[in-house]
Design a protein around this motif. Structure first.
Motif, short mmCIF file in Angstrom:
data_model
loop_
_atom_site.label_atom_id
_atom_site.label_comp_id
_atom_site.label_asym_id
_atom_site.label_seq_id
_atom_site.Cartn_x
_atom_site.Cartn_y
_atom_site.Cartn_z
N LEU A 41 0.83 -1.22 0.00
CA LEU A 41 0.00 0.00 0.00
C LEU A 41 0.86 1.26 0.00
O LEU A 41 0.47 2.28 -0.56
CB LEU A 41 -0.90 0.03 1.23
CG LEU A 41 -2.36 -0.33 1.08
CD1 LEU A 41 -3.11 0.11 2.31
CD2 LEU A 41 -2.98 0.28 -0.16
N LYS A 42 2.01 1.19 0.63
CA LYS A 42 2.86 2.37 0.79
C LYS A 42 3.61 2.75 -0.49
O LYS A 42 4.19 3.83 -0.56
CB LYS A 42 3.90 2.12 1.90
CG LYS A 42 3.34 2.26 3.31
CD LYS A 42 4.46 1.97 4.33
CE LYS A 42 3.87 1.47 5.65
NZ LYS A 42 4.74 0.49 6.32
N SER A 43 3.64 1.88 -1.48
CA SER A 43 4.41 2.19 -2.69
C SER A 43 3.92 3.47 -3.35
O SER A 43 2.73 3.79 -3.33
CB SER A 43 4.34 1.01 -3.67
OG SER A 43 5.19 -0.02 -3.22
N GLU A 44 4.86 4.16 -3.94
CA GLU A 44 4.60 5.51 -4.44
C GLU A 44 3.51 5.61 -5.50
O GLU A 44 2.93 6.67 -5.69
CB GLU A 44 5.90 6.10 -5.00
CG GLU A 44 6.56 5.16 -5.98
CD GLU A 44 7.94 5.63 -6.42
OE1 GLU A 44 8.30 6.78 -6.12
OE2 GLU A 44 8.66 4.85 -7.09
N GLU A 45 3.23 4.51 -6.21
CA GLU A 45 2.22 4.57 -7.25
C GLU A 45 0.81 4.70 -6.68
O GLU A 45 -0.11 5.13 -7.39
CB GLU A 45 2.30 3.35 -8.17
CG GLU A 45 3.54 3.35 -9.06
CD GLU A 45 4.75 2.75 -8.36
OE1 GLU A 45 4.57 2.17 -7.25
OE2 GLU A 45 5.86 2.85 -8.90
N GLY A 46 0.64 4.32 -5.42
CA GLY A 46 -0.63 4.54 -4.76
C GLY A 46 -1.77 3.64 -5.22
O GLY A 46 -2.81 4.10 -5.69
N ILE A 47 -1.60 2.37 -5.03
CA ILE A 47 -2.66 1.42 -5.39
C ILE A 47 -3.81 1.55 -4.38
O ILE A 47 -3.59 1.79 -3.19
CB ILE A 47 -2.11 -0.02 -5.42
CG1 ILE A 47 -3.14 -0.98 -6.03
CG2 ILE A 47 -1.68 -0.48 -4.03
CD1 ILE A 47 -2.58 -2.37 -6.32
N ALA A 48 -5.04 1.40 -4.86
CA ALA A 48 -6.21 1.45 -3.97
C ALA A 48 -6.35 0.12 -3.24
O ALA A 48 -5.92 -0.92 -3.73
CB ALA A 48 -7.46 1.73 -4.78
N THR A 49 -6.98 0.18 -2.07
CA THR A 49 -7.05 -1.02 -1.23
C THR A 49 -7.84 -2.15 -1.90
O THR A 49 -7.44 -3.31 -1.81
CB THR A 49 -7.69 -0.71 0.13
OG1 THR A 49 -9.02 -0.20 -0.08
CG2 THR A 49 -6.89 0.32 0.89
N ASN A 50 -8.93 -1.80 -2.54
CA ASN A 50 -9.74 -2.86 -3.17
C ASN A 50 -8.99 -3.51 -4.34
O ASN A 50 -9.08 -4.71 -4.55
CB ASN A 50 -11.09 -2.33 -3.61
CG ASN A 50 -10.98 -1.10 -4.48
OD1 ASN A 50 -9.92 -0.48 -4.54
ND2 ASN A 50 -12.04 -0.73 -5.17
N ILE A 51 -8.25 -2.70 -5.09
CA ILE A 51 -7.46 -3.25 -6.20
C ILE A 51 -6.36 -4.15 -5.65
O ILE A 51 -6.13 -5.24 -6.17
CB ILE A 51 -6.80 -2.12 -7.02
CG1 ILE A 51 -7.82 -1.07 -7.41
CG2 ILE A 51 -6.09 -2.68 -8.23
CD1 ILE A 51 -8.75 -1.48 -8.46
N LEU A 52 -5.71 -3.70 -4.59
CA LEU A 52 -4.64 -4.50 -4.00
C LEU A 52 -5.16 -5.86 -3.53
O LEU A 52 -4.58 -6.91 -3.86
CB LEU A 52 -3.99 -3.74 -2.84
CG LEU A 52 -2.88 -4.47 -2.09
CD1 LEU A 52 -1.80 -4.98 -3.03
CD2 LEU A 52 -2.27 -3.57 -1.01
N VAL A 53 -6.26 -5.84 -2.80
CA VAL A 53 -6.86 -7.10 -2.34
C VAL A 53 -7.18 -8.00 -3.53
O VAL A 53 -6.85 -9.20 -3.52
CB VAL A 53 -8.16 -6.82 -1.56
CG1 VAL A 53 -8.93 -8.11 -1.34
CG2 VAL A 53 -7.83 -6.17 -0.22
N SER A 54 -7.79 -7.41 -4.54
CA SER A 54 -8.19 -8.18 -5.71
C SER A 54 -6.98 -8.79 -6.42
O SER A 54 -6.99 -9.96 -6.80
CB SER A 54 -9.02 -7.28 -6.63
OG SER A 54 -8.88 -7.65 -7.96
N ARG A 55 -5.92 -7.99 -6.59
CA ARG A 55 -4.72 -8.49 -7.27
C ARG A 55 -4.01 -9.56 -6.47
O ARG A 55 -3.55 -10.57 -7.01
CB ARG A 55 -3.76 -7.34 -7.54
CG ARG A 55 -4.15 -6.46 -8.68
CD ARG A 55 -4.27 -7.24 -9.99
NE ARG A 55 -4.83 -6.42 -11.03
CZ ARG A 55 -6.10 -6.07 -11.12
NH1 ARG A 55 -6.98 -6.50 -10.23
NH2 ARG A 55 -6.52 -5.31 -12.11
#
Lengths: 135, 135
Positions: A41-55
């Motif tokens: 989550l902390k990475s500079e590109e700023g992924i959203a939480t729902n996208i991160l969970v999904s990926r």
DNA sequence: TATTTGTACTTGCATTTTGCAACAACAAAT
DNA sequence: ATTTGTTGTTGCAAAATGCAAGTACAAATA
């Protein structure tokens, strides 16, 4: 997995990792030592939480990442590469090389320089390193 | 171009080609001798016309493809790789290798076999071939 | 014990991208 | 004059993405 668009191996690969986020997660695990949801989550590109969970779910489902409970903290998960995930390393390296070559604002750092000088050596060395971390 | 998410070269590359279609168009030009809108449309993955138009525009805008009027037919366009586009070849090769390795329904054909046997040689040879076609 | 912090999510909603089908413009061929 | 080939455009539905807020629960702290 979604159903495949064709039996072309390039198309099959893109069916799984052909998006803007999956390979950045892999990059974080492979090259930056990140291992957890909160680190990604902390990475500079700023992924959203729902996208991160999904990926993460897709990557785990595809046997690219493995999820385990952290030994030190039972409420934490640790994500590691499988051999299949580690085998994406050359793809990552080539994307890094191409990106650095054609983007002025992407100065090559240590790894980028090394890739430019002797890509095969980098791939060889990283392959060795990753082999010892693979789950 | 969209604005970049970060200055990481991997992220920059994915900003441009991080989707399910762009690299399939590149594949068609690079490895299958396809050169026109109608040929791209025929590929087995079945890209929609609006997506194809949109991707061709982006790839042209990013100097990955060049569009020219066909000498033989003024109502036809011919798309060719630039050097920047040709430099995506190693990415394509690595995706092909990974896809073939982990998908049962992706039998390696001539090129796939050759990659498995001596990837560096394939990259070297293709690089030479593409250099003579680049616009 | 009560509260706060850390970690990994879920949910809702707006925006953007993709997918699908039909239609359009225009040159070349018949 | 009509058909075919080529490169699109348009409209609408579905899916993916982005953003903000809320939830669950274990560990740490007061």
């Amino acid at each position: 997995m979604d159903k495949k668009r064709s039996d072309c191996p390039i198309s099959c690969s893109l069916d799984v990792i052909g998006d803007k986020w999956s390979l950045l997660i892999i990059r974080d695990v492979m090259l930056r030592g990140k291992m957890s949801y909160s680190e990604f989550l902390k990475s500079e590109e700023g992924i959203a939480t729902n996208i991160l969970v999904s990926r993460l779910a897709i990557l785990e489902d595809e046997d690219i990442l493995v999820r385990e409970v952290a030994p030190a903290n039972k409420s934490k998960y640790i994500y590691s590469l499988t051999q299949k995930g580690a085998d994406l390393m050359p793809v990552i390296i080539e994307l890094m090389d191409w990106g650095a070559k054609y983007n002025k604002n992407c100065p090559r750092k240590e790894l980028g320089q090394k890739i430019k000088k002797d890509k095969a050596a980098v791939v060889r060395e990283l392959s060795k390193v990753l082999k010892n971390k693979v789950k």
